[in-house]
Design an enzyme around this catalytic site. Structure first.
Site, PDB file in Angstrom:
ATOM      1  N   ARG A  93     -16.177  25.266  14.631  1.00 40.31           N
ATOM      2  CA  ARG A  93     -17.305  25.074  13.723  1.00 40.31           C
ATOM      3  C   ARG A  93     -17.385  26.188  12.670  1.00 40.31           C
ATOM      4  O   ARG A  93     -17.060  25.986  11.502  1.00 40.31           O
ATOM      5  CB  ARG A  93     -18.627  24.977  14.523  1.00 40.31           C
ATOM      6  CG  ARG A  93     -19.791  24.422  13.727  1.00 40.31           C
ATOM      7  CD  ARG A  93     -20.533  25.402  12.839  1.00 40.31           C
ATOM      8  NE  ARG A  93     -21.061  26.562  13.582  1.00 40.31           N
ATOM      9  CZ  ARG A  93     -21.593  27.607  12.985  1.00 40.31           C
ATOM     10  NH1 ARG A  93     -21.661  27.682  11.652  1.00 40.31           N
ATOM     11  NH2 ARG A  93     -22.039  28.631  13.713  1.00 40.31           N
ATOM     12  N   HIS A 135     -23.557  37.590  17.370  1.00 40.28           N
ATOM     13  CA  HIS A 135     -22.646  36.759  16.558  1.00 40.28           C
ATOM     14  C   HIS A 135     -22.226  37.601  15.351  1.00 40.28           C
ATOM     15  O   HIS A 135     -22.944  37.692  14.362  1.00 40.28           O
ATOM     16  CB  HIS A 135     -23.397  35.503  16.136  1.00 40.28           C
ATOM     17  CG  HIS A 135     -22.598  34.546  15.316  1.00 40.28           C
ATOM     18  ND1 HIS A 135     -22.092  33.376  15.843  1.00 40.28           N
ATOM     19  CD2 HIS A 135     -22.204  34.574  14.032  1.00 40.28           C
ATOM     20  CE1 HIS A 135     -21.416  32.726  14.889  1.00 40.28           C
ATOM     21  NE2 HIS A 135     -21.483  33.433  13.783  1.00 40.28           N
ATOM     22  N   CYS A 171     -12.867  34.778   4.281  1.00 35.54           N
ATOM     23  CA  CYS A 171     -13.202  34.424   2.908  1.00 35.54           C
ATOM     24  C   CYS A 171     -11.994  33.792   2.230  1.00 35.54           C
ATOM     25  O   CYS A 171     -10.888  34.331   2.300  1.00 35.54           O
ATOM     26  CB  CYS A 171     -13.608  35.688   2.182  1.00 35.54           C
ATOM     27  SG  CYS A 171     -13.706  35.487   0.405  1.00 35.54           S
ATOM     28  N   ASN A 226     -15.061  35.377  11.676  1.00 34.01           N
ATOM     29  CA  ASN A 226     -15.731  35.735  12.922  1.00 34.01           C
ATOM     30  C   ASN A 226     -14.918  36.780  13.681  1.00 34.01           C
ATOM     31  O   ASN A 226     -13.709  36.878  13.503  1.00 34.01           O
ATOM     32  CB  ASN A 226     -15.843  34.484  13.809  1.00 34.01           C
ATOM     33  CG  ASN A 226     -16.873  33.504  13.304  1.00 34.01           C
ATOM     34  OD1 ASN A 226     -16.574  32.663  12.461  1.00 34.01           O
ATOM     35  ND2 ASN A 226     -18.076  33.616  13.805  1.00 34.01           N
TER      36      ASN A 226
END
Lengths: 305, 305
Positions: free
Chosen positions: A12, A204, A237, A246
């Protein structure tokens, strides 16, 4: 020893930031690979409007194509009632709602003020729970907003309060733009854990400035043991081929196992998945553990091992 | 707030691991750039036999070409008396001797047992000190050896003991192959700081598996505030273009400044140096801060900022 729950968000949060859209078939293969590697919590897609995130436009198809596994939980983002209705037609186990800690980011991201957002989310949580589904809350930009800069902790605390009141079982604190540093994480968690038990919080982190792993280490020290990460460190990016997304699951697993915390995840098997995705995307994924294993493989290939 | 001393080792530990040899002129420019950025401690070269490390074969020329700056200290590695004699003919401020915590790595690296190594190093330290020069000690493979695996801490402690007896003022603990994890670093430092003051220890981490920054964080918590790093994260494995070398100075500075620790180093100016070297080497350097700044630059170039 501490028990840690790793929530694998690559399918995701990783893929939604990639320019290339992977096929549903490929995503299923990735999920299967991750599960073989020992991953049990997979955030697989988002039921936002397909126009917003074309990379995840196959949310329903994907969710229906995933293999049913007794010990595996599939999760998906749902932005509103419409998304939830699409999600409810699939066998996804658990949902996540999301908003931002900063007003400006929230408006730019979901086109609503925070006050306008709450009733939308409340409706989702109530309907989801009435169908027996657990709901996680995501708060973005907790450690910094690209528009507002620093975000006061009391604002995050107030948002967490509202989310828990609605009935979410956990709030994941997002360093969306990857700016957090250890003392900041410590300070934020010191305040939040005065109001909420650390077991109901998750970390996160994005690795934009290389601090994701040290920030998760600070989470563990504060008793926050649910950690989000993406295989390969996916989600960088698009403007910098090597830029980080992440926190990489491989790097997290390496650190945890080195700390004597069993994750149940096999690093070799996990790297196999990331290597395949890397090849498909035609670019290196930033995980250091992945890269060091690849270096060993390349060396062996060149006969220099 | 904690004071941290950053020892910039890119010109030595970084470049010695690069396939391409940079010109002396380019190295001087790099040093000038680093100094302009606020770096004050620079390990610039190694006086090992030029045949071993051709990238640093210009050690004497470079050391003589560096600009004299009142607040800047230049450092160089010296393996033995011969190397020291070459070094003494230059204006290098400070020397470093080196050996490994594991017998096998020491033999493979300097072709001597540890017992055979000590007298060689002792001679260097005594002669250097008689000329008024401080000497640092490097211990490699403290956190793991590619041949022996785990290295007992008591072995490292015994080696440190010998080095301090010889007259080194500081020992830098090297994670040469980048395998260390936080609890291990904590455990090693807990034992070492029972024997030696933390001010006489330094942390030298490679980011091969992504743990360098979190390991330096653990150093700080243990009172070890001298930290080695390389601009751009230079020094990666030649077999994997994106693989990591030393901890990146940019990422260390970003974390420290975020923790309220003033480093005196200007990140923009530092990134300028790394971008130039990156271009010369024809490959991306792994520093995350560098990559994220580059991403912003690229975005602006594409008119998407």
């Amino acid at each position: 020893m501490t028990q840690v729950k790793i929530v694998e968000v690559g399918l995701r949060d990783g893929l939604q930031n990639e320019q290339m859209t992977l096929s549903t078939k490929m995503k299923v293969e990735i999920a299967q690979g991750l599960i073989r590697a020992g991953v049990t919590e997979l955030e697989v897609t988002s039921f936002v409007h397909p126009q917003w995130v074309p990379q995840l436009a196959d949310a329903q198809d994907l969710a229906r194509a995933l293999p049913a596994e007794p010990d595996v939980r599939y999760r998906a983002l749902v932005p509103n009632r419409k998304g939830l209705e699409r999600a409810l037609e699939t066998p996804v186990d658990e949902y996540a709602i999301f908003l931002s800690a900063s007003e400006t980011h929230n408006r730019k991201n979901i086109n609503k003020t925070l006050e306008e957002t709450y009733p939308v989310l409340k409706e989702v949580v109530e309907l989801a729970r009435s169908r027996g589904k657990k709901v996680r809350g995501y708060v973005s930009t907790v450690f910094g907003c690209p528009y507002e800069g620093e975000v006061p902790v009391r604002q995050t605390a107030a948002i967490c309060e509202r989310l828990f009141e609605m009935g979410v079982y956990e709030v994941s604190l997002g360093d969306t733009i990857g700016v957090a540093t250890p003392h900041q994480v410590k300070a934020v968690l010191r305040i939040l854990t005065q109001h909420f038990p650390p077991e109901q919080l998750a970390g996160h982190f994005h690795d934009t400035r290389g601090t994701a792993l040290v920030n998760t280490y600070v989470c563990l020290e504060a008793g926050v043991t649910t950690l989000d990460s993406a295989f390969g460190g996916l989600g960088g990016c698009p403007y910098a081929p090597g830029a980080s997304g992440n926190l990489a699951t491989e790097d997290l697993v390496y650190m945890l196992e080195g700390m004597g915390i069993r994750t149940g995840i096999d690093l070799d098997a996990l790297c196999q998945v990331s290597l395949q995705v890397q090849e498909r995307l035609g670019k290196r994924l930033p995980s250091k553990v992945l890269q060091s294993r690849e270096a060993i493989l390349n060396k062996e290939k060149e006969g220099l091992g």
